[in-house]
Structures are given as C-alpha cells and as structure tokens.
Enzyme design. Structure first.
Site, PDB file in Angstrom:
ATOM      1  N   LYS A   1      -8.334  28.338 -19.746  1.00  0.00           N
ATOM      2  CA  LYS A   1      -8.660  28.369 -18.306  1.00  0.00           C
ATOM      3  C   LYS A   1      -9.835  27.465 -17.995  1.00  0.00           C
ATOM      4  O   LYS A   1      -9.893  26.878 -16.916  1.00  0.00           O
ATOM      5  CB  LYS A   1      -8.959  29.793 -17.850  1.00  0.00           C
ATOM      6  CG  LYS A   1      -7.718  30.672 -17.888  1.00  0.00           C
ATOM      7  CD  LYS A   1      -7.561  31.548 -16.669  1.00  0.00           C
ATOM      8  CE  LYS A   1      -6.130  32.022 -16.597  1.00  0.00           C
ATOM      9  NZ  LYS A   1      -5.876  33.092 -15.695  1.00  0.00           N
TER      10      LYS A   1
ATOM     11  N   LYS B   1       3.636  30.277 -21.522  1.00  0.00           N
ATOM     12  CA  LYS B   1       3.982  31.592 -20.956  1.00  0.00           C
ATOM     13  C   LYS B   1       4.115  31.485 -19.431  1.00  0.00           C
ATOM     14  O   LYS B   1       3.411  30.689 -18.801  1.00  0.00           O
ATOM     15  CB  LYS B   1       2.956  32.659 -21.357  1.00  0.00           C
ATOM     16  CG  LYS B   1       1.661  32.593 -20.591  1.00  0.00           C
ATOM     17  CD  LYS B   1       0.958  33.949 -20.541  1.00  0.00           C
ATOM     18  CE  LYS B   1      -0.228  33.860 -19.594  1.00  0.00           C
ATOM     19  NZ  LYS B   1      -0.685  35.078 -19.023  1.00  0.00           N
TER      20      LYS B   1
ATOM     21  N   LYS C   1       1.214  33.270 -13.225  1.00  0.00           N
ATOM     22  CA  LYS C   1       1.146  33.282 -11.758  1.00  0.00           C
ATOM     23  C   LYS C   1       0.495  32.020 -11.220  1.00  0.00           C
ATOM     24  O   LYS C   1       0.810  31.571 -10.141  1.00  0.00           O
ATOM     25  CB  LYS C   1       0.273  34.443 -11.282  1.00  0.00           C
ATOM     26  CG  LYS C   1       0.815  35.808 -11.569  1.00  0.00           C
ATOM     27  CD  LYS C   1       0.001  36.821 -10.771  1.00  0.00           C
ATOM     28  CE  LYS C   1      -0.417  37.994 -11.620  1.00  0.00           C
ATOM     29  NZ  LYS C   1      -1.774  37.871 -12.170  1.00  0.00           N
TER      30      LYS C   1
END
Ligand code: AQP
Length: 329
Positions: free
Chosen positions: A112, A193, A196
């Site tokens: 991230k 993966k 969202k």
C-alpha cells in the site's frame, strides 16, 4: 459462556465477492456458535484519504450489506469502530509495545505504501489497530481471508509481548480461514487478489452489481491460451473462475471435474456468471428492503455500540492498570 468471535471490513470502495466469500459469508455461518462482534472498521479506512461524505455513506451501506448477507443484529453485535472509543485507546497502548521493525515487515504495508505519494504513519500502525480491535474484546476466533493471516500473526505477537511484559492479560486469538474462497483473485489480473481499491472496471464483482454488469465483467475475465477447461493445465484466470463457482455452489471437487472438464471458456464464463447472479440476487433484494427504512441501520449501529462498550471499557481499564497508567478506577 460462548467464546467470542470478532472480524471487520473497511467501509472503502464496493464490497466484492472476495470480501463475501473470504469473510462475510463465513461470519453468517458461524455467528450463532459464538458471541459475535462484526465491525465496520472506519478508523482503518482513514489510513488513506477518504472523501468524508463518501465514507459516511459507505459505513451505512456496509452495515446494510452485513444484514442483507445474513448477519442477525438480534444475536450479533454490529458496530462501527469509531463509535467505541476503546479501539483507538487500546491501539495507542499497544503501539507502545510494538517494535517498528515488526510493522515495516508487513507485506500489505509495503504494497500500500508503494501506491501513496506520502505515507501516513497511520498506514504503518494499521495492524496495531487491528490487534486492538481483536484484543479489546478478548476474541478467541477471528475469521478472515488469507490476505489477513500475517496481520493476525502480528496481533498474537503483540498480545504475547504485552503478556510477557505486564503479566497475563490477553486471550490469544486464532485465525479462522474459510475452506474455499480464502483468496479470490482479480478477474482482469488473476495474479492479484480481488481488491476494493484496485482500479479497473472489470476487476471485481461488487455485491450490489446489477446482473448485466456481473455478466459483462465475468465474460471479459482474463483466461489463457488453452481452448477449454483442463484441470491439470489451467492458468490462474480459469482456476479463479472455477474457484468462484465452487465457492458459491459448494460442489465437491469430483463434481466440478466431471461437469467442467473440456468445457469451452465461453460456456464456463456463462455458467459462472449465472451462479454469481443467482447467489447475489437474494442479498440484493434484502439490501433494498433493509435500506428502505432510513433510520433502521442507524439504530442497529447505536445498539451495537451500547452492547460492546462495557466489554471495551473493562479491557482498557485492565490494560491501563497493568501498565501503571492512571485510571478512573
Ligand atoms: N480477494 C479476497 N479474497 C478473499 N477474502 C478477501 N478479503 C479481502 N479481499 C479478499 C477479506 O475481506 C475482509 C475485509 O477486507 P478489508 O476491506 O478489511 O480489507 P482488505 O483485505 O484490504 O480488502 P480489500 O478488498 O483488498 O480492500 P482495499 O482494496 O480497500 O484494501 C478481510 O477478512 C479480508 O481477508
């Protein structure tokens, strides 16, 4: 007394079938076996910037989806993390016993932080807040998707470190992974993966996607250069489509093989799309019913916060007492 289970989802982006199969569906299945707490983790969401008006709307939408998927608010406690002050308070106390090196090792933090221009320190503290969520309620079981296993390991390390510094305080939480659907991959990029926050309109099937959108996304999913399903040689895209079908249908391996072997990819995709559409249809219908009463969800969230608050307060008081921090007594 039943052991306690806790899990959470961030109110970011659109809840997708990965979140459903990896987390929410299992919560629904196990909720009556435990004293269950299901949390909308908005303090985790703000570790990266969220538009305030969108975040508020997403919190209520997520609460609606929890209930639409089958969480029973008469039994389970559905809460918003920021409504219970103990989460942030315990997170600070646990931050003080967590070495920075442990946090820098987290793969989710590394991934991230590569996406951000400036890395907020909250992003690094993310797993400590998650440990606080779990330890605040002395949860025994934490059902999550496979991507959260490393954070759960860290929560145990933090609990152990606290216990060895200040004496036995925390119950050791156990990770509970689903048998199928633990890691649903992106439809467009099956090596990553399903997420969202990933860009790309063909990446994830959202729980509230209309049937025609579901079909379009699945029909466009990445496959490989084989002409038809071969269970030995299938690439990640085909493996993912088969896994999605199996997770929704609960078919055993031999039935999957007998049905799908040698099926052309166009037909495979049609069948997966149909399975996903029919599985999501009752959830979407319940969601519309639940949200037709504007005050209902707010009431559920307030009641949840009231029910958990005494548990949270007693853990924070215990921890403060152990650390020698002044308490109200
Ligand atoms: N692809 C997935 N397959 C199976 N389980 C998944 N989960 C998430 N993605 C998958 C599980 O869903 C729960 C809630 O996730 P979260 O929103 O708290 O955080 P996340 O893992 O970061 O979810 P996303 O979708 O990837 O969101 P963004 O993009 O906002 O970070 C967890 O139990 C997780 O394991």
């Amino acid at each position: 007394m039943k052991p306690r289970v806790l899990s959470g989802i961030q109110p970011t982006g659109n809840l997708h079938i990965g979140n459903y199969l990896g987390a929410l569906r299992n919560w629904v299945k196990i909720q009556y076996d435990y004293e269950s707490i299901f949390c909308i983790v908005d303090l985790h969401a703000v570790t990266v910037y969220q538009k305030p008006e969108d975040l508020k709307a997403k919190i209520v939408e997520l609460a609606g989806l929890f209930l639409a998927a089958g969480i029973d608010p008469k039994h389970s406690m559905v809460i918003v993390q920021s409504m219970v002050p103990g989460h942030a308070e315990l997170a600070w106390l646990l931050t003080c016993v967590t070495p920075v090196g442990w946090l820098q090792r987290m793969t989710q933090f590394k991934a991230k932080s590569e996406e951000q221009e400036t890395i907020g320190s909250g992003l690094m503290q993310y797993p400590v807040l998650m440990a606080a969520d779990i330890l605040l309620y002395q949860a025994k079981v934490v059902p999550v998707g496979d991507d959260q296993s490393q954070h759960l390991e860290l929560a145990r390390d933090i609990a152990q470190r606290f216990n060895s510094l200040y004496g036995d305080t925390f119950v050791m939480p156990e990770t509970r992974l689903p048998a199928v659907g633990a890691r649903v991959m992106g439809l467009d990029e099956p090596e990553k993966k399903m997420s969202k926050s990933a860009p790309g309109s063909g990446h994830a099937v959202a729980l509230l996607d209309p049937p025609e959108v579901i079909r379009k996304k699945i029909m466009r999913a990445t496959t490989d250069s084989n002409p038809a399903v071969d269970f030995e040689k299938a690439g990640p895209g085909v493996v993912n489509l088969l896994a999605i079908f199996q997770a929704f249908s609960d078919w055993p391996d031999d039935k999957m093989k007998a049905h799908f072997s040698d099926m052309r990819y166009g037909d495979l995709k049609k069948q997966v799309a149909e399975m996903v559409e029919t599985s999501l249809d009752p959830i979407q219908r319940r969601y519309r019913e639940i949200t037709s009463d504007p005050g209902y969800l707010d009431g559920v969230l307030r009641a949840g916060a009231e029910r958990v608050d005494p548990i949270a307060r007693s853990t924070v008081e215990l921890v403060k007492g152990r650390m020698g921090v002044y308490t109200r007594g």
